[in-house]
Design an enzyme around this catalytic site. Sequence first.
Site, PDB file in Angstrom:
ATOM      1  N   ASP A 162       0.857  -1.180   0.000  1.00  0.00           N
ATOM      2  CA  ASP A 162       0.000   0.000   0.000  1.00  0.00           C
ATOM      3  C   ASP A 162       0.896   1.234   0.000  1.00  0.00           C
ATOM      4  O   ASP A 162       1.834   1.315   0.793  1.00  0.00           O
ATOM      5  CB  ASP A 162      -0.878  -0.014   1.250  1.00  0.00           C
ATOM      6  CG  ASP A 162      -2.010   0.997   1.184  1.00  0.00           C
ATOM      7  OD1 ASP A 162      -1.742   2.141   0.775  1.00  0.00           O
ATOM      8  OD2 ASP A 162      -3.134   0.648   1.553  1.00  0.00           O
TER       9      ASP A 162
ATOM     10  N   HIS B 225     -16.590   1.715   5.229  1.00  0.00           N
ATOM     11  CA  HIS B 225     -15.283   2.302   4.923  1.00  0.00           C
ATOM     12  C   HIS B 225     -14.618   1.771   3.661  1.00  0.00           C
ATOM     13  O   HIS B 225     -13.409   1.889   3.506  1.00  0.00           O
ATOM     14  CB  HIS B 225     -14.326   2.196   6.120  1.00  0.00           C
ATOM     15  CG  HIS B 225     -14.919   2.713   7.384  1.00  0.00           C
ATOM     16  ND1 HIS B 225     -15.113   4.049   7.617  1.00  0.00           N
ATOM     17  CD2 HIS B 225     -15.402   2.064   8.469  1.00  0.00           C
ATOM     18  CE1 HIS B 225     -15.676   4.210   8.787  1.00  0.00           C
ATOM     19  NE2 HIS B 225     -15.872   3.023   9.332  1.00  0.00           N
TER      20      HIS B 225
ATOM     21  N   GLU C 216     -13.593   2.294  -0.020  1.00  0.00           N
ATOM     22  CA  GLU C 216     -13.453   3.439  -0.912  1.00  0.00           C
ATOM     23  C   GLU C 216     -13.258   3.054  -2.369  1.00  0.00           C
ATOM     24  O   GLU C 216     -13.484   3.866  -3.250  1.00  0.00           O
ATOM     25  CB  GLU C 216     -12.301   4.332  -0.452  1.00  0.00           C
ATOM     26  CG  GLU C 216     -12.616   5.016   0.859  1.00  0.00           C
ATOM     27  CD  GLU C 216     -11.621   6.099   1.203  1.00  0.00           C
ATOM     28  OE1 GLU C 216     -11.018   6.676   0.287  1.00  0.00           O
ATOM     29  OE2 GLU C 216     -11.457   6.350   2.397  1.00  0.00           O
TER      30      GLU C 216
ATOM     31  N   HIS D  98     -10.921  -5.981  -1.885  1.00  0.00           N
ATOM     32  CA  HIS D  98      -9.503  -6.000  -1.529  1.00  0.00           C
ATOM     33  C   HIS D  98      -9.352  -6.248  -0.038  1.00  0.00           C
ATOM     34  O   HIS D  98     -10.201  -5.882   0.752  1.00  0.00           O
ATOM     35  CB  HIS D  98      -8.792  -4.706  -1.955  1.00  0.00           C
ATOM     36  CG  HIS D  98      -9.401  -3.446  -1.434  1.00  0.00           C
ATOM     37  ND1 HIS D  98     -10.570  -2.906  -1.930  1.00  0.00           N
ATOM     38  CD2 HIS D  98      -8.985  -2.591  -0.473  1.00  0.00           C
ATOM     39  CE1 HIS D  98     -10.855  -1.786  -1.294  1.00  0.00           C
ATOM     40  NE2 HIS D  98      -9.911  -1.568  -0.390  1.00  0.00           N
ATOM     41  N   PHE D  99      -8.273  -6.903   0.293  1.00  0.00           N
ATOM     42  CA  PHE D  99      -7.961  -7.264   1.675  1.00  0.00           C
ATOM     43  C   PHE D  99      -6.683  -6.551   2.076  1.00  0.00           C
ATOM     44  O   PHE D  99      -5.709  -6.568   1.336  1.00  0.00           O
ATOM     45  CB  PHE D  99      -7.746  -8.778   1.803  1.00  0.00           C
ATOM     46  CG  PHE D  99      -8.975  -9.599   1.535  1.00  0.00           C
ATOM     47  CD1 PHE D  99      -9.657 -10.216   2.576  1.00  0.00           C
ATOM     48  CD2 PHE D  99      -9.445  -9.777   0.245  1.00  0.00           C
ATOM     49  CE1 PHE D  99     -10.788 -10.980   2.334  1.00  0.00           C
ATOM     50  CE2 PHE D  99     -10.578 -10.546  -0.010  1.00  0.00           C
ATOM     51  CZ  PHE D  99     -11.248 -11.141   1.043  1.00  0.00           C
TER      52      PHE D  99
END
Length: 170
Positions: free
Chosen positions: A67, A125, A127, A132-133
């Site tokens: 990320d 939450h 977005e 996705h994890f």
Amino acid sequence: MAATCIFCKIIKGKLKASAPHVADQRGAWRGLKEKVPGHPTNTANHQTGEIPCFKLFESDKTLAFLDINPLSKGHALVIPKFHGAKLTDIPDEHLSEILPLAKKLAAATNATNFNVLQNNGRIAHQEVDHVHFHMIPKPNEEQGLVVGWPQQKTDMGALKALFEELKPKV
């Protein structure tokens, strides 16, 4: 694959990377600093169409990458290549690698404390409308995911009724 989904663009190779929770479906990047070299908000990156990617794993069903707006060191995302906005939209066979891969990522970061998080819907939450994890190491109280847990009082009669309703559906 969805034409406007940023994750689908990554999977197709049209973008070099993405940070799922910092971009909305229109690709409008939020929360990043213009001055950081390689950041998606840097104008030069938009001109070349490149967004930094740190791919950790890829198979025919799954993609994992760091990320670029992490909550802690080693925060990674694992996504199924099958497009679906919510977990219930993804066929089971496209989910088979997700948790084993999250486990490998946790081990690779030497995380002894970590969260595996998956959100469904805006009020939960989410977005980016592609499942996705997050694998988020929790090295200390300040870094990583911060979660509240507003427990409710249990009405055992209502809980038993819910059990009776749900059990035949599972």
